[in-house]
Design a protein around this motif. Sequence first.
Motif, PDB file in Angstrom:
ATOM      1  N   LEU A   1       8.307 -57.587 -15.973  1.00  0.00           N
ATOM      2  CA  LEU A   1       7.998 -58.997 -16.210  1.00  0.00           C
ATOM      3  C   LEU A   1       9.254 -59.852 -16.265  1.00  0.00           C
ATOM      4  O   LEU A   1       9.268 -60.988 -15.787  1.00  0.00           O
ATOM      5  CB  LEU A   1       7.206 -59.143 -17.519  1.00  0.00           C
ATOM      6  N   SER A   2      10.326 -59.299 -16.816  1.00  0.00           N
ATOM      7  CA  SER A   2      11.571 -60.075 -16.907  1.00  0.00           C
ATOM      8  C   SER A   2      12.135 -60.398 -15.531  1.00  0.00           C
ATOM      9  O   SER A   2      12.791 -61.420 -15.340  1.00  0.00           O
ATOM     10  CB  SER A   2      12.604 -59.309 -17.738  1.00  0.00           C
ATOM     11  N   THR A   3      11.880 -59.519 -14.547  1.00  0.00           N
ATOM     12  CA  THR A   3      12.390 -59.767 -13.199  1.00  0.00           C
ATOM     13  C   THR A   3      11.532 -60.767 -12.430  1.00  0.00           C
ATOM     14  O   THR A   3      11.932 -61.234 -11.361  1.00  0.00           O
ATOM     15  CB  THR A   3      12.465 -58.454 -12.390  1.00  0.00           C
ATOM     16  N   LEU A   4      10.360 -61.095 -12.955  1.00  0.00           N
ATOM     17  CA  LEU A   4       9.453 -62.031 -12.285  1.00  0.00           C
ATOM     18  C   LEU A   4       9.574 -63.449 -12.820  1.00  0.00           C
ATOM     19  O   LEU A   4       8.901 -64.351 -12.323  1.00  0.00           O
ATOM     20  CB  LEU A   4       8.002 -61.556 -12.460  1.00  0.00           C
ATOM     21  N   ASP A   5      10.395 -63.653 -13.816  1.00  0.00           N
ATOM     22  CA  ASP A   5      10.487 -64.954 -14.483  1.00  0.00           C
ATOM     23  C   ASP A   5      11.088 -66.003 -13.540  1.00  0.00           C
ATOM     24  O   ASP A   5      12.268 -65.923 -13.179  1.00  0.00           O
ATOM     25  CB  ASP A   5      11.352 -64.826 -15.738  1.00  0.00           C
ATOM     26  N   PRO A   6      10.326 -67.021 -13.119  1.00  0.00           N
ATOM     27  CA  PRO A   6      10.848 -68.030 -12.196  1.00  0.00           C
ATOM     28  C   PRO A   6      11.898 -68.941 -12.819  1.00  0.00           C
ATOM     29  O   PRO A   6      12.552 -69.713 -12.111  1.00  0.00           O
ATOM     30  CB  PRO A   6       9.594 -68.821 -11.802  1.00  0.00           C
ATOM     31  N   ARG A   7      12.084 -68.828 -14.141  1.00  0.00           N
ATOM     32  CA  ARG A   7      13.097 -69.661 -14.804  1.00  0.00           C
ATOM     33  C   ARG A   7      14.495 -69.074 -14.685  1.00  0.00           C
ATOM     34  O   ARG A   7      15.469 -69.702 -15.104  1.00  0.00           O
ATOM     35  CB  ARG A   7      12.724 -69.855 -16.274  1.00  0.00           C
ATOM     36  N   ASN A   8      14.583 -67.871 -14.112  1.00  0.00           N
ATOM     37  CA  ASN A   8      15.878 -67.243 -13.852  1.00  0.00           C
ATOM     38  C   ASN A   8      16.111 -67.204 -12.349  1.00  0.00           C
ATOM     39  O   ASN A   8      15.263 -66.710 -11.603  1.00  0.00           O
ATOM     40  CB  ASN A   8      15.921 -65.824 -14.418  1.00  0.00           C
ATOM     41  N   LEU A   9      17.231 -67.722 -11.893  1.00  0.00           N
ATOM     42  CA  LEU A   9      17.557 -67.737 -10.468  1.00  0.00           C
ATOM     43  C   LEU A   9      18.893 -67.045 -10.262  1.00  0.00           C
ATOM     44  O   LEU A   9      19.892 -67.373 -10.914  1.00  0.00           O
ATOM     45  CB  LEU A   9      17.645 -69.184  -9.962  1.00  0.00           C
ATOM     46  N   GLU A  10      18.908 -66.054  -9.363  1.00  0.00           N
ATOM     47  CA  GLU A  10      20.134 -65.325  -9.032  1.00  0.00           C
ATOM     48  C   GLU A  10      20.459 -65.562  -7.563  1.00  0.00           C
ATOM     49  O   GLU A  10      19.643 -65.272  -6.686  1.00  0.00           O
ATOM     50  CB  GLU A  10      19.950 -63.836  -9.291  1.00  0.00           C
ATOM     51  N   LEU A  11      21.642 -66.088  -7.304  1.00  0.00           N
ATOM     52  CA  LEU A  11      22.082 -66.360  -5.942  1.00  0.00           C
ATOM     53  C   LEU A  11      23.309 -65.507  -5.632  1.00  0.00           C
ATOM     54  O   LEU A  11      24.333 -65.615  -6.319  1.00  0.00           O
ATOM     55  CB  LEU A  11      22.430 -67.839  -5.766  1.00  0.00           C
ATOM     56  N   THR A  12      23.188 -64.651  -4.633  1.00  0.00           N
ATOM     57  CA  THR A  12      24.342 -63.914  -4.123  1.00  0.00           C
ATOM     58  C   THR A  12      24.961 -64.771  -3.026  1.00  0.00           C
ATOM     59  O   THR A  12      24.325 -65.026  -2.001  1.00  0.00           O
ATOM     60  CB  THR A  12      23.916 -62.548  -3.561  1.00  0.00           C
ATOM     61  N   LEU A  13      26.164 -65.229  -3.251  1.00  0.00           N
ATOM     62  CA  LEU A  13      26.804 -66.208  -2.372  1.00  0.00           C
ATOM     63  C   LEU A  13      27.926 -65.560  -1.571  1.00  0.00           C
ATOM     64  O   LEU A  13      28.753 -64.834  -2.112  1.00  0.00           O
ATOM     65  CB  LEU A  13      27.372 -67.366  -3.205  1.00  0.00           C
ATOM     66  N   MET A  14      27.942 -65.856  -0.284  1.00  0.00           N
ATOM     67  CA  MET A  14      28.989 -65.354   0.609  1.00  0.00           C
ATOM     68  C   MET A  14      29.826 -66.554   1.064  1.00  0.00           C
ATOM     69  O   MET A  14      29.540 -67.165   2.096  1.00  0.00           O
ATOM     70  CB  MET A  14      28.361 -64.609   1.776  1.00  0.00           C
ATOM     71  N   PRO A  15      30.856 -66.926   0.295  1.00  0.00           N
ATOM     72  CA  PRO A  15      31.647 -68.115   0.639  1.00  0.00           C
ATOM     73  C   PRO A  15      32.413 -67.949   1.946  1.00  0.00           C
ATOM     74  O   PRO A  15      32.770 -68.924   2.590  1.00  0.00           O
ATOM     75  CB  PRO A  15      32.587 -68.265  -0.553  1.00  0.00           C
ATOM     76  N   THR A  16      32.706 -66.711   2.294  1.00  0.00           N
ATOM     77  CA  THR A  16      33.263 -66.378   3.602  1.00  0.00           C
ATOM     78  C   THR A  16      32.813 -64.963   3.946  1.00  0.00           C
ATOM     79  O   THR A  16      32.611 -64.134   3.054  1.00  0.00           O
ATOM     80  CB  THR A  16      34.796 -66.452   3.638  1.00  0.00           C
ATOM     81  N   GLU A  17      32.638 -64.708   5.233  1.00  0.00           N
ATOM     82  CA  GLU A  17      32.290 -63.359   5.667  1.00  0.00           C
ATOM     83  C   GLU A  17      33.478 -62.693   6.350  1.00  0.00           C
ATOM     84  O   GLU A  17      33.336 -61.636   6.970  1.00  0.00           O
ATOM     85  CB  GLU A  17      31.037 -63.398   6.539  1.00  0.00           C
ATOM     86  N   GLN A  18      34.657 -63.311   6.187  1.00  0.00           N
ATOM     87  CA  GLN A  18      35.900 -62.694   6.619  1.00  0.00           C
ATOM     88  C   GLN A  18      36.485 -61.883   5.465  1.00  0.00           C
ATOM     89  O   GLN A  18      36.144 -62.105   4.302  1.00  0.00           O
ATOM     90  CB  GLN A  18      36.906 -63.756   7.072  1.00  0.00           C
ATOM     91  N   CYS A  19      37.369 -60.956   5.787  1.00  0.00           N
ATOM     92  CA  CYS A  19      37.949 -60.099   4.753  1.00  0.00           C
ATOM     93  C   CYS A  19      39.398 -59.790   5.088  1.00  0.00           C
ATOM     94  O   CYS A  19      39.753 -59.648   6.258  1.00  0.00           O
ATOM     95  CB  CYS A  19      37.146 -58.799   4.637  1.00  0.00           C
ATOM     96  N   ASN A  20      40.214 -59.662   4.031  1.00  0.00           N
ATOM     97  CA  ASN A  20      41.609 -59.276   4.215  1.00  0.00           C
ATOM     98  C   ASN A  20      41.774 -57.762   4.353  1.00  0.00           C
ATOM     99  O   ASN A  20      42.852 -57.277   4.657  1.00  0.00           O
ATOM    100  CB  ASN A  20      42.465 -59.794   3.050  1.00  0.00           C
ATOM    101  N   PHE A  21      40.680 -57.000   4.136  1.00  0.00           N
ATOM    102  CA  PHE A  21      40.695 -55.542   4.284  1.00  0.00           C
ATOM    103  C   PHE A  21      39.996 -55.128   5.582  1.00  0.00           C
ATOM    104  O   PHE A  21      39.195 -55.881   6.132  1.00  0.00           O
ATOM    105  CB  PHE A  21      39.956 -54.876   3.121  1.00  0.00           C
ATOM    106  N   ARG A  22      40.290 -53.911   6.000  1.00  0.00           N
ATOM    107  CA  ARG A  22      39.542 -53.276   7.078  1.00  0.00           C
ATOM    108  C   ARG A  22      39.251 -51.832   6.640  1.00  0.00           C
ATOM    109  O   ARG A  22      39.925 -50.890   7.034  1.00  0.00           O
ATOM    110  CB  ARG A  22      40.318 -53.305   8.400  1.00  0.00           C
ATOM    111  N   CYS A  23      38.226 -51.690   5.815  1.00  0.00           N
ATOM    112  CA  CYS A  23      37.873 -50.373   5.285  1.00  0.00           C
ATOM    113  C   CYS A  23      37.220 -49.533   6.372  1.00  0.00           C
ATOM    114  O   CYS A  23      36.434 -50.040   7.183  1.00  0.00           O
ATOM    115  CB  CYS A  23      36.942 -50.523   4.088  1.00  0.00           C
ATOM    116  N   SER A  24      37.501 -48.252   6.366  1.00  0.00           N
ATOM    117  CA  SER A  24      37.092 -47.389   7.477  1.00  0.00           C
ATOM    118  C   SER A  24      35.587 -47.222   7.577  1.00  0.00           C
ATOM    119  O   SER A  24      35.075 -46.866   8.640  1.00  0.00           O
ATOM    120  CB  SER A  24      37.760 -46.015   7.330  1.00  0.00           C
ATOM    121  N   TYR A  25      34.851 -47.467   6.503  1.00  0.00           N
ATOM    122  CA  TYR A  25      33.401 -47.266   6.498  1.00  0.00           C
ATOM    123  C   TYR A  25      32.626 -48.574   6.398  1.00  0.00           C
ATOM    124  O   TYR A  25      31.410 -48.576   6.188  1.00  0.00           O
ATOM    125  CB  TYR A  25      32.996 -46.363   5.328  1.00  0.00           C
ATOM    126  N   CYS A  26      33.290 -49.712   6.538  1.00  0.00           N
ATOM    127  CA  CYS A  26      32.637 -51.002   6.340  1.00  0.00           C
ATOM    128  C   CYS A  26      31.557 -51.239   7.389  1.00  0.00           C
ATOM    129  O   CYS A  26      31.737 -50.948   8.573  1.00  0.00           O
ATOM    130  CB  CYS A  26      33.674 -52.125   6.395  1.00  0.00           C
TER     131      CYS A  26
END
Length: 340
Positions: free
Chosen positions: A10-35
């Motif tokens: 029920l706590s995960t269904l509460d519309p009064r809570n909003l979670e936004l995963t934000l990607m301000p850039t999709e570039q990276c300073n790393f180049r990980c071998s498994y990315c």
Amino acid sequence: MFQTNDRQLLSTLDPRNLELTLMPTEQCNFRCSYCYEDFSIGKMSPRVQAALKRLIVNRIEGLNHLSFQWFGGEPLAAKSLVYELSAFAQKLCMDHGVGFGGALTTNGYLLDMPTIRKLFELGQRAYQISLDGLGEAHDRTRKLASGAGTFERIWANLKMLRNSNLAVSVLLRVHLTPENSQSVIALSGALREEFLHDSRFSVLLKPIENLGGPNSANIASLSKAGRTELLGKINRVLYRGSPPASLTKTAFKEVCYASRPNSFVIRADGRVQKCSVALSDAHNTVGNLADDGSIQLDRSLMGKWMRGYETGEPRDLSCPAQYFPQTDKAEKFIPVVQVL
């Protein structure tokens, strides 16, 4: 074994809570071998930034809590944008009596103390930082785009954070592969000595999986038996033979953010998705962020991501992307799905 209960769901269904995963850039300073990312998209455009602010303004009156989860690329490669959007949301939440906080999934390379202090002031106080072993072992798989190593700087940044008095939380994500088993055991001893006496630090052991992307052909994963053996060895080193109760008892497992009806990934180009891993999967894009801050959600796709609330299946709740349904048979509309 997966367990959950009615209160947790029920706590995960509460519309009064909003979670936004934000990607301000999709570039990276790393180049990980498994990315699994292809870095084809750059920094979030001014249009998407403005639309994101309008989305928050549109929703603020009905919220009790707003949470930002920063992701990338490397989010701190667009540090000024992280600051700007956090400051905007923080003030708006304060003005409306809404709780606000956030966390960053970061490689830790750009996480110096001025950055940490600024993020702390803006309510962004939790970090997930990955390590692939000690020194050279880490540097073989988590290197800069230039090819240079990264371990020493990340380790120094972690020590600076440990030496601060800031009330933050740091999840150290240790990646396990067939090649780095000896090094991650040595790393575990160093983590125990340097960080685990500090309650702000914790460790997550994560075997590397092949998640697709440009490096897919070169990614090797531990066998089931190899994984079990290595996890046992590491836990004995980390906890001196006495793992905490959370590792030895059947724990309540969280409902994945991708299952939750009020959790969304906002891509740098304005696409709205549910999962930050299956970025290229067509099923993942459930809407687009319009200039007025609205999102017209695809109800059929949203229902698939949220199907665990109907099926009650542990796998559907804990990782809805892993067994994503490929047909449209007998889908039911889940009323909690809203148009933002």
